[in-house]
Design a protein around this motif. Structure first.
Motif, PDB file in Angstrom:
ATOM      1  N   ALA A 210      -2.180   1.729  20.353  1.00  0.00           N
ATOM      2  CA  ALA A 210      -2.941   0.801  19.523  1.00  0.00           C
ATOM      3  C   ALA A 210      -3.114   1.341  18.115  1.00  0.00           C
ATOM      4  CB  ALA A 210      -4.304   0.537  20.166  1.00  0.00           C
ATOM      5  N   ILE A 211      -3.374   2.643  17.993  1.00  0.00           N
ATOM      6  CA  ILE A 211      -3.512   3.251  16.669  1.00  0.00           C
ATOM      7  C   ILE A 211      -2.207   3.129  15.895  1.00  0.00           C
ATOM      8  CG2 ILE A 211      -3.847   5.446  15.456  1.00  0.00           C
ATOM      9  CD1 ILE A 211      -5.797   6.242  17.653  1.00  0.00           C
ATOM     10  N   GLY A 212      -1.095   3.375  16.578  1.00  0.00           N
ATOM     11  CA  GLY A 212       0.196   3.236  15.915  1.00  0.00           C
ATOM     12  C   GLY A 212       0.438   1.833  15.407  1.00  0.00           C
ATOM     13  N   ARG A 213       0.001   0.832  16.175  1.00  0.00           N
ATOM     14  CA  ARG A 213       0.183  -0.549  15.719  1.00  0.00           C
ATOM     15  C   ARG A 213      -0.736  -0.864  14.542  1.00  0.00           C
ATOM     16  NH1 ARG A 213       0.523  -6.085  19.410  1.00  0.00           N
ATOM     17  NH2 ARG A 213       1.289  -7.396  17.700  1.00  0.00           N
ATOM     18  N   VAL A 214      -1.952  -0.351  14.573  1.00  0.00           N
ATOM     19  CA  VAL A 214      -2.879  -0.593  13.454  1.00  0.00           C
ATOM     20  C   VAL A 214      -2.363   0.052  12.182  1.00  0.00           C
ATOM     21  CG1 VAL A 214      -5.182  -0.063  12.569  1.00  0.00           C
ATOM     22  CG2 VAL A 214      -4.916  -0.881  14.910  1.00  0.00           C
ATOM     23  N   VAL A 215      -1.941   1.309  12.291  1.00  0.00           N
ATOM     24  CA  VAL A 215      -1.490   2.040  11.105  1.00  0.00           C
ATOM     25  C   VAL A 215      -0.234   1.411  10.510  1.00  0.00           C
ATOM     26  CG1 VAL A 215      -0.573   4.255  10.322  1.00  0.00           C
ATOM     27  CG2 VAL A 215      -2.552   4.205  11.833  1.00  0.00           C
ATOM     28  N   GLY A 216       0.644   0.888  11.345  1.00  0.00           N
ATOM     29  CA  GLY A 216       1.908   0.351  10.852  1.00  0.00           C
ATOM     30  C   GLY A 216       1.905  -1.138  10.575  1.00  0.00           C
ATOM     31  N   GLU A 217       0.773  -1.803  10.706  1.00  0.00           N
ATOM     32  CA  GLU A 217       0.721  -3.250  10.544  1.00  0.00           C
ATOM     33  C   GLU A 217       0.688  -3.649   9.064  1.00  0.00           C
ATOM     34  OE1 GLU A 217       1.201  -6.882  11.156  1.00  0.00           O
ATOM     35  OE2 GLU A 217       1.117  -5.549  12.892  1.00  0.00           O
ATOM     36  N   THR A 218       1.428  -4.704   8.722  1.00  0.00           N
ATOM     37  CA  THR A 218       1.440  -5.219   7.347  1.00  0.00           C
ATOM     38  C   THR A 218       1.158  -6.710   7.287  1.00  0.00           C
ATOM     39  OG1 THR A 218       3.844  -5.494   7.492  1.00  0.00           O
ATOM     40  CG2 THR A 218       3.041  -3.461   6.498  1.00  0.00           C
ATOM     41  N   ALA A 219       1.897  -7.503   8.067  1.00  0.00           N
ATOM     42  CA  ALA A 219       1.827  -8.961   7.946  1.00  0.00           C
ATOM     43  C   ALA A 219       0.411  -9.480   8.153  1.00  0.00           C
ATOM     44  CB  ALA A 219       2.786  -9.614   8.943  1.00  0.00           C
ATOM     45  N   ALA A 220      -0.252  -9.011   9.213  1.00  0.00           N
ATOM     46  CA  ALA A 220      -1.591  -9.509   9.506  1.00  0.00           C
ATOM     47  C   ALA A 220      -2.598  -9.102   8.436  1.00  0.00           C
ATOM     48  CB  ALA A 220      -2.045  -9.004  10.874  1.00  0.00           C
ATOM     49  N   LEU A 221      -2.389  -7.953   7.813  1.00  0.00           N
ATOM     50  CA  LEU A 221      -3.360  -7.454   6.841  1.00  0.00           C
ATOM     51  C   LEU A 221      -3.180  -8.074   5.459  1.00  0.00           C
ATOM     52  CD1 LEU A 221      -3.490  -3.679   7.836  1.00  0.00           C
ATOM     53  CD2 LEU A 221      -5.120  -5.484   8.364  1.00  0.00           C
ATOM     54  N   ILE A 222      -1.971  -8.460   5.127  1.00  0.00           N
ATOM     55  CA  ILE A 222      -1.751  -9.100   3.829  1.00  0.00           C
ATOM     56  C   ILE A 222      -2.569 -10.388   3.727  1.00  0.00           C
ATOM     57  CG2 ILE A 222      -0.027 -10.295   2.415  1.00  0.00           C
ATOM     58  CD1 ILE A 222       2.003  -8.232   3.355  1.00  0.00           C
ATOM     59  N   TYR A 223      -2.722 -11.103   4.846  1.00  0.00           N
ATOM     60  CA  TYR A 223      -3.437 -12.372   4.854  1.00  0.00           C
ATOM     61  C   TYR A 223      -4.927 -12.231   5.131  1.00  0.00           C
ATOM     62  CZ  TYR A 223       1.103 -14.681   4.914  1.00  0.00           C
ATOM     63  OH  TYR A 223       2.369 -15.115   4.589  1.00  0.00           O
ATOM     64  N   SER A 238     -11.966  -6.069  -0.496  1.00  0.00           N
ATOM     65  CA  SER A 238     -10.538  -6.099  -0.181  1.00  0.00           C
ATOM     66  C   SER A 238      -9.900  -4.738  -0.449  1.00  0.00           C
ATOM     67  CB  SER A 238      -9.840  -7.172  -1.028  1.00  0.00           C
ATOM     68  OG  SER A 238      -8.442  -7.163  -0.799  1.00  0.00           O
ATOM     69  N   GLY A 239      -8.894  -4.396   0.343  1.00  0.00           N
ATOM     70  CA  GLY A 239      -8.184  -3.134   0.162  1.00  0.00           C
ATOM     71  C   GLY A 239      -6.921  -3.111   0.988  1.00  0.00           C
ATOM     72  N   ARG A 240      -5.933  -2.381   0.534  1.00  0.00           N
ATOM     73  CA  ARG A 240      -4.656  -2.276   1.244  1.00  0.00           C
ATOM     74  C   ARG A 240      -4.586  -0.999   2.054  1.00  0.00           C
ATOM     75  NH1 ARG A 240      -0.321  -1.094  -3.627  1.00  0.00           N
ATOM     76  NH2 ARG A 240      -1.089  -3.132  -4.305  1.00  0.00           N
ATOM     77  N   THR A 241      -3.842  -1.042   3.139  1.00  0.00           N
ATOM     78  CA  THR A 241      -3.602   0.146   3.954  1.00  0.00           C
ATOM     79  C   THR A 241      -2.296   0.805   3.509  1.00  0.00           C
ATOM     80  OG1 THR A 241      -2.452  -1.144   5.637  1.00  0.00           O
ATOM     81  CG2 THR A 241      -4.825  -0.848   5.915  1.00  0.00           C
ATOM     82  N   LEU A 242      -1.950   1.921   4.147  1.00  0.00           N
ATOM     83  CA  LEU A 242      -0.738   2.645   3.762  1.00  0.00           C
ATOM     84  C   LEU A 242       0.517   1.804   3.960  1.00  0.00           C
ATOM     85  CD1 LEU A 242      -1.144   6.348   4.967  1.00  0.00           C
ATOM     86  CD2 LEU A 242      -0.715   5.553   2.646  1.00  0.00           C
ATOM     87  N   ALA A 243       0.588   1.099   5.092  1.00  0.00           N
ATOM     88  CA  ALA A 243       1.777   0.291   5.356  1.00  0.00           C
ATOM     89  C   ALA A 243       1.915  -0.842   4.335  1.00  0.00           C
ATOM     90  CB  ALA A 243       1.708  -0.283   6.770  1.00  0.00           C
ATOM     91  N   VAL A 244       0.805  -1.495   4.003  1.00  0.00           N
ATOM     92  CA  VAL A 244       0.842  -2.558   2.988  1.00  0.00           C
ATOM     93  C   VAL A 244       1.158  -1.974   1.617  1.00  0.00           C
ATOM     94  CG1 VAL A 244      -0.517  -4.361   1.854  1.00  0.00           C
ATOM     95  CG2 VAL A 244      -0.771  -3.976   4.314  1.00  0.00           C
ATOM     96  N   HIS A 245       0.606  -0.799   1.338  1.00  0.00           N
ATOM     97  CA  HIS A 245       0.888  -0.112   0.070  1.00  0.00           C
ATOM     98  C   HIS A 245       2.378   0.187  -0.062  1.00  0.00           C
ATOM     99  CE1 HIS A 245       0.253   2.605  -3.322  1.00  0.00           C
ATOM    100  NE2 HIS A 245       0.924   3.546  -2.660  1.00  0.00           N
ATOM    101  N   MET A 246       2.973   0.719   1.012  1.00  0.00           N
ATOM    102  CA  MET A 246       4.396   1.024   0.989  1.00  0.00           C
ATOM    103  C   MET A 246       5.225  -0.248   0.830  1.00  0.00           C
ATOM    104  SD  MET A 246       6.551   3.196   3.817  1.00  0.00           S
ATOM    105  CE  MET A 246       6.170   2.010   5.102  1.00  0.00           C
TER     106      MET A 246
END
Length: 287
Positions: A210-223, A238-246
């Motif tokens: 679950a942690i791996g999915r949270v850390v690597g998620e982009t699509a759900a967080l952009i919205y 609002s803020g971006r995570t590492l995956a969204v940042h990348m």
């Protein structure tokens, strides 16, 4: 000749006598080698392209167009992961306990819940993102925020935690429960003092996934959480995570070197979390 060499020689003779077994062994070995090779290739490729561009400017507390700092995204990733797990882990574990320990076997309601969780696991993340935007962002009025992203991710990882916990609880032998009942312990005490500690390694494996999915998620967080390159003052910001940042760095096409460097940090973060979780699981198992 050592004992291991003799055993290997006997196995080879047995495989040679049955061509089907030999063919299956070769196919399995090839599949394992290919899988391992792909993993090593990905890791080496990311390290080669990213490590040379890891500079102190990447860890500045404030993001600018000159440094493309990943530090705000790293902090947001930790916050998002913690909040998502705080929501999903208790719900997932308690739901699994109900299904395994309290619901009767063959219960139709239990079968419906299992079918629902398996269906939720197969839904694309973009659908979760659209749901989170329509419900948490718009209907609840939270706006693009870490809280909206955390709740969306919690819904995403809840089926994974629930199913892994359920399988871990099923793997605990019934003799443990019978022995506890025989010594006079009640149902609740048996579940929390006998069954759950025995199932900790399996539960933690689900949490790690679950942690791996949270850390690597982009699509759900952009919205839901947005793409602001800063640490918000509260979870309602609002803020971006590492995956969204990348993803943003790569999509702009101007910061590919920084994107590869971010990928290295993301890889190190995931490996570190997995290592710590495995160490914790081993210590809890010994206790």
């Amino acid at each position: 000749m050592s004992r291991n060499q003799e055993t290997l020689k006997q196995k080879m003779k047995r495989y040679l006598r049955t061509p089907g077994s030999l063919l299956m062994m070769l196919l399995v070995m090839i599949a394992a080698i290919l899988t391992f090779s792909v993993l090593i290739f990905l890791i080496v490729y990311i390290l080669v392209h990213g490590v040379p561009y890891i500079k102190p400017s990447l860890f500045a507390l404030k993001y600018t167009s000159e440094n493309a700092s990943l530090m705000p995204a790293l902090i947001n990733t930790v916050i998002m992961t913690v909040f998502s797990l705080l929501i999903a882990v208790p719900l997932g574990i308690f739901s699994a306990i109900f299904l395994v320990e309290y619901a009767g076997r063959g219960n139709k309601f239990v079968e419906i819940i299992r079918l629902t969780t398996e269906t939720l696991q197969g839904i694309p993340s973009i659908v979760y993102g659209l749901f989170g935007m329509l419900f948490f962002v718009t209907t609840c009025g939270w706006g693009f925020s870490l809280l909206a992203g955390a709740f969306t991710l919690a819904i995403m990882i809840l089926p994974l935690i629930m199913r892994s916990t359920e399988e871990a609880l099923k793997a605990v032998p019934d003799s443990y429960r019978e022995g506890s009942f025989g010594l006079g312990a009640g149902k609740l005490r048996t579940v929390f003092r006998i069954v759950l500690p025995s199932a900790v390694p399996g539960i933690l494996s689900g949490v790690i996934l679950a942690i791996g999915r949270v850390v690597g998620e982009t699509a759900a967080l952009i919205y839901t959480s947005g793409t602001v390159a800063a640490v918000p003052s509260s979870v309602m910001g609002s803020g971006r995570t590492l995956a969204v940042h990348m993803y943003n760095l790569a999509s702009e096409g101007l910061y590919m070197d920084q994107a590869y460097a971010t990928a290295v940090i993301l890889l190190i973060l995931v490996v570190g979390i997995n290592t710590l979780s495995n160490v914790a699981a081993k210590r809890l198992t010994k206790v």
